[in-house]
Scaffold this motif. Sequence first.
Motif, PDB file in Angstrom:
ATOM      1  N   GLY A 238      17.251   4.121 -17.556  1.00 14.37           N
ATOM      2  CA  GLY A 238      16.232   3.260 -18.141  1.00 14.37           C
ATOM      3  C   GLY A 238      15.681   2.215 -17.203  1.00 14.37           C
ATOM      4  O   GLY A 238      15.140   1.195 -17.659  1.00 14.37           O
ATOM      5  N   ALA A 239      15.781   2.452 -15.900  1.00 11.69           N
ATOM      6  CA  ALA A 239      15.271   1.477 -14.930  1.00 11.69           C
ATOM      7  C   ALA A 239      13.748   1.541 -14.871  1.00 11.69           C
ATOM      8  O   ALA A 239      13.156   2.618 -14.885  1.00 11.69           O
ATOM      9  CB  ALA A 239      15.867   1.751 -13.551  1.00 11.69           C
ATOM     10  N   GLY A 240      13.106   0.367 -14.797  1.00 13.09           N
ATOM     11  CA  GLY A 240      11.665   0.302 -14.663  1.00 13.09           C
ATOM     12  C   GLY A 240      11.227   0.439 -13.219  1.00 13.09           C
ATOM     13  O   GLY A 240      12.040   0.582 -12.295  1.00 13.09           O
ATOM     14  N   GLN A 241       9.911   0.363 -13.008  1.00 14.05           N
ATOM     15  CA  GLN A 241       9.368   0.538 -11.663  1.00 14.05           C
ATOM     16  C   GLN A 241       9.842  -0.556 -10.709  1.00 14.05           C
ATOM     17  O   GLN A 241      10.167  -0.293  -9.549  1.00 14.05           O
ATOM     18  CB  GLN A 241       7.841   0.575 -11.720  1.00 14.05           C
ATOM     19  CG  GLN A 241       7.266   1.854 -12.293  1.00 14.05           C
ATOM     20  CD  GLN A 241       7.553   3.040 -11.389  1.00 14.05           C
ATOM     21  OE1 GLN A 241       7.554   2.929 -10.172  1.00 14.05           O
ATOM     22  NE2 GLN A 241       7.803   4.191 -12.003  1.00 14.05           N
ATOM     23  N   ILE A 242       9.871  -1.799 -11.170  1.00 14.35           N
ATOM     24  CA  ILE A 242      10.311  -2.900 -10.311  1.00 14.35           C
ATOM     25  C   ILE A 242      11.765  -2.710  -9.909  1.00 14.35           C
ATOM     26  O   ILE A 242      12.145  -2.926  -8.735  1.00 14.35           O
ATOM     27  CB  ILE A 242      10.123  -4.254 -11.022  1.00 14.35           C
ATOM     28  CG1 ILE A 242       8.655  -4.455 -11.421  1.00 14.35           C
ATOM     29  CG2 ILE A 242      10.602  -5.388 -10.127  1.00 14.35           C
ATOM     30  CD1 ILE A 242       7.719  -4.479 -10.242  1.00 14.35           C
TER      31      ILE A 242
ATOM     32  N   VAL B  70       0.837  -1.207   0.000  1.00 19.01           N
ATOM     33  CA  VAL B  70       0.000   0.000   0.000  1.00 19.01           C
ATOM     34  C   VAL B  70       0.867   1.250   0.000  1.00 19.01           C
ATOM     35  O   VAL B  70       0.589   2.213  -0.721  1.00 19.01           O
ATOM     36  CB  VAL B  70      -0.948  -0.022   1.213  1.00 19.01           C
ATOM     37  CG1 VAL B  70      -1.706   1.295   1.315  1.00 19.01           C
ATOM     38  CG2 VAL B  70      -1.920  -1.187   1.116  1.00 19.01           C
ATOM     39  N   ALA B  71       1.936   1.241   0.801  1.00 20.28           N
ATOM     40  CA  ALA B  71       2.818   2.405   0.850  1.00 20.28           C
ATOM     41  C   ALA B  71       3.487   2.649  -0.503  1.00 20.28           C
ATOM     42  O   ALA B  71       3.610   3.804  -0.947  1.00 20.28           O
ATOM     43  CB  ALA B  71       3.870   2.214   1.937  1.00 20.28           C
ATOM     44  N   LEU B  72       3.924   1.586  -1.161  1.00 18.58           N
ATOM     45  CA  LEU B  72       4.529   1.737  -2.483  1.00 18.58           C
ATOM     46  C   LEU B  72       3.520   2.239  -3.502  1.00 18.58           C
ATOM     47  O   LEU B  72       3.854   3.060  -4.378  1.00 18.58           O
ATOM     48  CB  LEU B  72       5.119   0.402  -2.939  1.00 18.58           C
ATOM     49  CG  LEU B  72       6.345  -0.099  -2.166  1.00 18.58           C
ATOM     50  CD1 LEU B  72       6.701  -1.518  -2.584  1.00 18.58           C
ATOM     51  CD2 LEU B  72       7.529   0.837  -2.387  1.00 18.58           C
ATOM     52  N   ALA B  73       2.284   1.775  -3.415  1.00 21.06           N
ATOM     53  CA  ALA B  73       1.245   2.254  -4.339  1.00 21.06           C
ATOM     54  C   ALA B  73       0.957   3.732  -4.116  1.00 21.06           C
ATOM     55  O   ALA B  73       0.800   4.499  -5.078  1.00 21.06           O
ATOM     56  CB  ALA B  73      -0.020   1.422  -4.156  1.00 21.06           C
ATOM     57  N   LEU B  74       0.888   4.159  -2.865  1.00 26.14           N
ATOM     58  CA  LEU B  74       0.645   5.563  -2.573  1.00 26.14           C
ATOM     59  C   LEU B  74       1.815   6.432  -3.009  1.00 26.14           C
ATOM     60  O   LEU B  74       1.617   7.560  -3.494  1.00 26.14           O
ATOM     61  CB  LEU B  74       0.390   5.755  -1.076  1.00 26.14           C
ATOM     62  CG  LEU B  74      -0.891   5.136  -0.513  1.00 26.14           C
ATOM     63  CD1 LEU B  74      -0.921   5.270   0.993  1.00 26.14           C
ATOM     64  CD2 LEU B  74      -2.128   5.789  -1.133  1.00 26.14           C
ATOM     65  N   ASP B  75       3.019   5.931  -2.851  1.00 28.04           N
ATOM     66  CA  ASP B  75       4.205   6.715  -3.208  1.00 28.04           C
ATOM     67  C   ASP B  75       4.441   6.774  -4.709  1.00 28.04           C
ATOM     68  O   ASP B  75       5.158   7.669  -5.184  1.00 28.04           O
ATOM     69  CB  ASP B  75       5.431   6.119  -2.515  1.00 28.04           C
ATOM     70  CG  ASP B  75       6.679   6.940  -2.734  1.00 28.04           C
ATOM     71  OD1 ASP B  75       6.729   8.082  -2.231  1.00 28.04           O
ATOM     72  OD2 ASP B  75       7.603   6.447  -3.412  1.00 28.04           O
ATOM     73  N   SER B  76       3.860   5.854  -5.449  1.00 28.51           N
ATOM     74  CA  SER B  76       4.097   5.822  -6.893  1.00 28.51           C
ATOM     75  C   SER B  76       3.525   7.032  -7.606  1.00 28.51           C
ATOM     76  O   SER B  76       3.983   7.402  -8.690  1.00 28.51           O
ATOM     77  CB  SER B  76       3.505   4.544  -7.489  1.00 28.51           C
ATOM     78  OG  SER B  76       2.081   4.552  -7.384  1.00 28.51           O
TER      79      SER B  76
END
Length: 307
Positions: free
Chosen positions: A209-213, A105-111
């Motif tokens: 070029g780093a992705g989200q993961i 949830v924290a990662l989703a909010l921070d995205s």
Amino acid sequence: MTTLQPPAATRPPIRQPARRDRRSWTGWGFIGPFAVVFAFVFLAPIAYSIYLSLFRDQLIGGTTFVGLDNYQQALQDDQFWSSLARVSLFLLVQVPIMLGIALLVALALDSGRLYGRDFFRISIFLPYAVPAVVATLMWGFMYGTRFGLVSDINDALGVSLPNPLGPDLILASIGNIVTWEFVGYNMLIFYSALRVIPHSLYEAAQIDGAGQIRVITAIKLPAIRGALVIATIFSIIGTFQLFNEPSILQKLAPNAITTDYTPNYYTYSLSFSGQQHNYSATVAIVMGLITMVIAYIVQLRGMRKGA
């Protein structure tokens, strides 16, 4: 050219030590009130518990000094070890699930890609503001097979759902309540740590070029390692102190929750129901030492460089 030094008797006295003494006393003046409160609230109860654990109330002779006999009894107490095994299982299953949900949830909010971020942040944190007694009573009502939500579902659909308050599912039901209560609290810890990560790191990752993961695994998770360790330690301490939920649900599930269901509930029963204050203090001290050792090991392992 030689410079003549004045005689030692004519040199001005050095007063620096006096200044240092005043500064040290000034510092003690600031921390003194806290030290007094800390001694009375924290150190004095521990010392008194240790004192109680060295005695035993006997039918003949009254209260007598027994040394470490109470600790030997605690180490051989099957009820204590069964309660400790129960909360240890709870720790191994519930804590990773709770912290994992909070981290996601924290990662989703921070995205920054979640619509209505403020609404979701408040909604997820809101259960933490509900008192534990109220939350347990609310979930206990929903768990009831003769009343509440489970009963209504059984009557409406003509099915027979498993009893959440039965001996087989009661530990999972308590885990669900604790997870519902504390996901928002841990989410706030993780989210606060994520918000202080320098944006320059994200810009450098975007250039590479780093992705989200890759950003999550290489930047975000290492940056919030301290927050992860703190949340884990708090969760370990809270698990070993589990008391409110089983003690309240015990009235609804007397066959599933016994008086020694958790170590804290066991010490409470020994002290207030069994009038064994000395042995209750002994069990509490042993449990405190076990909690301290495990939390310290987690801290060392989590904060180790390269871990």
